[in-house]
Write an enzyme that holds these catalytic residues in place. Structure first.
Site, PDB file in Angstrom:
ATOM      1  N   HIS A 137     -33.494  22.871 -34.830  1.00  0.00           N
ATOM      2  CA  HIS A 137     -32.665  21.677 -35.057  1.00  0.00           C
ATOM      3  C   HIS A 137     -33.197  20.573 -34.126  1.00  0.00           C
ATOM      4  CE1 HIS A 137     -28.971  19.225 -34.509  1.00  0.00           C
ATOM      5  NE2 HIS A 137     -28.569  19.716 -35.662  1.00  0.00           N
ATOM      6  N   ASP A 214     -30.628  28.794 -28.463  1.00  0.00           N
ATOM      7  CA  ASP A 214     -29.667  27.902 -29.115  1.00  0.00           C
ATOM      8  C   ASP A 214     -28.759  28.777 -29.992  1.00  0.00           C
ATOM      9  OD1 ASP A 214     -28.289  26.181 -30.732  1.00  0.00           O
ATOM     10  OD2 ASP A 214     -30.023  25.008 -31.370  1.00  0.00           O
ATOM     11  N   GLN A 217     -25.551  28.274 -34.173  1.00  0.00           N
ATOM     12  CA  GLN A 217     -25.241  28.914 -35.458  1.00  0.00           C
ATOM     13  C   GLN A 217     -25.044  30.425 -35.327  1.00  0.00           C
ATOM     14  OE1 GLN A 217     -24.466  27.237 -38.023  1.00  0.00           O
ATOM     15  NE2 GLN A 217     -25.318  25.230 -37.567  1.00  0.00           N
ATOM     16  N   LYS A 240     -18.105  24.670 -34.156  1.00  0.00           N
ATOM     17  CA  LYS A 240     -18.665  25.536 -35.202  1.00  0.00           C
ATOM     18  C   LYS A 240     -18.022  26.929 -35.163  1.00  0.00           C
ATOM     19  CE  LYS A 240     -23.185  23.265 -35.067  1.00  0.00           C
ATOM     20  NZ  LYS A 240     -23.111  22.260 -36.144  1.00  0.00           N
ATOM     21  N   CYS A 378     -30.637  17.726 -39.939  1.00  0.00           N
ATOM     22  CA  CYS A 378     -31.155  17.518 -38.577  1.00  0.00           C
ATOM     23  C   CYS A 378     -32.265  18.516 -38.266  1.00  0.00           C
ATOM     24  CB  CYS A 378     -30.040  17.594 -37.531  1.00  0.00           C
ATOM     25  SG  CYS A 378     -28.742  16.394 -37.773  1.00  0.00           S
TER      26      CYS A 378
HETATM   27  N1  C6P Z   1     -25.999  21.588 -36.753  1.00  0.00           N
HETATM   28  C1  C6P Z   1     -25.549  21.301 -39.138  1.00  0.00           C
HETATM   29  O1  C6P Z   1     -24.948  20.780 -40.069  1.00  0.00           O
HETATM   30  P1  C6P Z   1     -23.857  19.951 -31.889  1.00  0.00           P
HETATM   31  O2  C6P Z   1     -24.043  18.754 -32.747  1.00  0.00           O
HETATM   32  O3  C6P Z   1     -24.244  19.686 -30.455  1.00  0.00           O
HETATM   33  O4  C6P Z   1     -22.526  20.592 -32.005  1.00  0.00           O
HETATM   34  O5  C6P Z   1     -24.873  21.077 -32.441  1.00  0.00           O
HETATM   35  C2  C6P Z   1     -26.228  20.786 -32.549  1.00  0.00           C
HETATM   36  C3  C6P Z   1     -26.961  21.919 -33.186  1.00  0.00           C
HETATM   37  C4  C6P Z   1     -27.867  22.623 -32.434  1.00  0.00           C
HETATM   38  N2  C6P Z   1     -28.521  23.681 -32.942  1.00  0.00           N
HETATM   39  C5  C6P Z   1     -28.315  24.105 -34.191  1.00  0.00           C
HETATM   40  C6  C6P Z   1     -29.041  25.311 -34.679  1.00  0.00           C
HETATM   41  C7  C6P Z   1     -27.401  23.433 -35.003  1.00  0.00           C
HETATM   42  O6  C6P Z   1     -27.194  23.883 -36.244  1.00  0.00           O
HETATM   43  C8  C6P Z   1     -26.718  22.300 -34.505  1.00  0.00           C
HETATM   44  C9  C6P Z   1     -25.782  21.520 -35.372  1.00  0.00           C
HETATM   45  C10 C6P Z   1     -25.124  20.980 -37.718  1.00  0.00           C
HETATM   46  O7  C6P Z   1     -26.442  22.115 -39.306  1.00  0.00           O
HETATM   47  C11 C6P Z   1     -24.945  19.510 -37.520  1.00  0.00           C
HETATM   48  S1  C6P Z   1     -26.462  18.607 -37.657  1.00  0.00           S
END
Ligand code: C6P
Length: 420
Positions: A137, A214, A217, A240, A378
């Site tokens: 991401h 990370d 997910q 999430k 993203c």
């Molecule tokens: N992905 C998606 O629709 P934040 O925005 O900080 O809560 O998470 C960022 C992020 C980091 N790593 C991974 C693997 C992610 O999937 C995400 C967030 C969302 O897939 C929003 S773009």
């Protein structure tokens, strides 16, 4: 949590029936959208919130609201107690050794930026390397690009195959004595690939590299044990995992956190301040400058208790069954290609339809009350890897059902009707 092994599916069948009952815990799921019952399949973007989380926020603001770590008055003490209790809930949830290793941040993005900037200052020098993977991401790409540029280090990227699986030999061959940090996702948001994180950490450790996983997910969909994983850092976002937005977690190994300089300066992260010099507070407060998201943290505690009571392994089995069902339904549709077909895969169905732009798919789905995400998610380098601008993505959560997958498949047929 392999997606579709027969044993998994057999185990999950009775489990999935129990999950139907959980839908009533989520008030928003009874919404009627554009004349249809809401089908919410955008869980990788953010999840819906159960009543216990909503109530935790209301209760906090109704009975407890005060600033923490500051007041002698009873409300402040109560708020502090509730906030700090969540640190222990998080510690237990990811099996960290100590509560001082749990830092509250805004989300996965802030956690990664904190590590990149703080660790970069003490670890990266010109010629050093940071290794990531091709399926990251943007939140796990851009902070490393920024810190590499600041310190003259080089960003290396381990490639993946057409199924969206990491090419192991290529990853391993990128690791050497110049590798100071490697950062990778446990589960890809755009493809659903589950990475072999334990093995990746082990390989990184052999060359002395620091590891960041990370977990944005993964934490909502599989049980996490940071000690077993062996990683130095792990990040995830509350929103999430059925908690509010604006709260997330950075886990860091204590010895490293002790060594790292603060990321931001301000209240609460100090032990004393003069104009000449400041002494920093102990862990974890050294990394929590300013008034934090107190209500969000308490909401996170409620959400973690909620999923823990259900059981992460049961959630994984349920979603695994849905993924297998969804994959077979979508595979049956002519002109549909699933993007991301890793053998080890979590509940993400990214797809493209011949002759139809993903945004049009999203719009027609929305007309039928079905919420999916369309775009690059993203993860633009993932789209570039497949030479496509975007995908449509249905991503699963614990409250989804086979009937909702059927509605998705029916919606896709409708898209073809409109566009061909
Ligand atoms: N992905 C998606 O629709 P934040 O925005 O900080 O809560 O998470 C960022 C992020 C980091 N790593 C991974 C693997 C992610 O999937 C995400 C967030 C969302 O897939 C929003 S773009």
């Amino acid at each position: 949590m392999s997606a579709s092994t027969p044993a998994n599916i057999a185990n999950a069948s009775s489990v999935s029936r129990d999950f139907l009952n959980l839908r009533k815990d989520f008030p928003i799921l009874s919404t009627v959208m554009n004349g249809y019952p809401l089908v919410y399949l955008d869980n990788a973007a953010t999840t819906q919130k159960p009543r216990v989380v909503i109530d935790a926020l209301t209760n906090y603001y109704t009975t407890t609201n005060a600033n923490i770590h500051r007041g002698v008055h009873q409300l402040s003490q109560n708020a502090t107690e509730q906030y700090e209790a969540v640190r222990e809930t998080v510690r237990a949830f990811i099996n960290a050794r100590q509560v001082s290793e749990i830092i509250f941040v805004r989300g996965a993005t802030e956690g990664i930026n904190l590590v990149a900037q703080s660790l970069g200052r003490i670890r990266l020098t010109p010629g050093d390397e940071v290794v990531i993977t091709a399926m990251e991401h943007h939140s796990n790409i851009v902070p490393w690009q920024m810190v590499c540029a600041q310190h003259g280090a080089r960003l290396r990227v381990a490639p993946m195959n057409d199924a969206g699986e990491l090419l192991w030999d290529e990853y391993e061959s990128l690791l050497n004595e110049k590798t100071k940090i490697t950062a990778f996702t446990q589960i890809s948001n755009a493809l659903g690939t589950i990475n072999p994180v334990e093995r990746m950490v082990e390989a990184a450790r052999k060359v002395g590299a620091i590891t960041l996983v990370d977990g944005a997910q993964s934490a909502p969909h599989t049980s996490v044990d940071v000690q077993k994983m062996g990683c130095d850092f792990f990040v995830f976002s509350g929103h999430k995992i059925y908690a509010p937005t604006g709260i997330g977690v950075l886990y860091g190994r204590r010895e490293l956190l002790e060594e790292m300089p603060p990321y931001q300066g301000g209240g609460d992260m100090i032990s004393y301040v003069t104009f000449e010099k400041t002494a920093y507070n102990e862990l974890p407060y050294k990394f929590e400058a300013g008034t934090p998201n107190i209500a969000g943290t308490i909401g996170l505690g409620a959400a973690l208790n909620y999923v823990t009571a259900i059981g992460l392994d049961r959630i994984a089995a349920h979603e695994s069954e849905l993924l297998a069902y969804g994959t077979s339904r979508l595979q049956d549709i002519d002109g549909l290609t699933i993007i991301g077909t890793a053998a080890q895969k979590a509940g993400v169905l990214s797809f493209i339809l011949k002759g139809v732009h993903p945004h049009d798919i999203g719009t027609i789905m929305d007309e039928r009350g079905i919420a999916i995400r369309t775009g690059h998610h993203c993860a633009q380098p993932v789209m570039d890897r497949y030479e496509i601008p975007a995908t449509a993505r249905a991503s699963l959560g614990l409250y989804n059902t086979k009937e909702e997958i059927d509605a998705l498949a029916e919606g896709i047929r409708k898209v073809f009707e409109v566009f061909t």
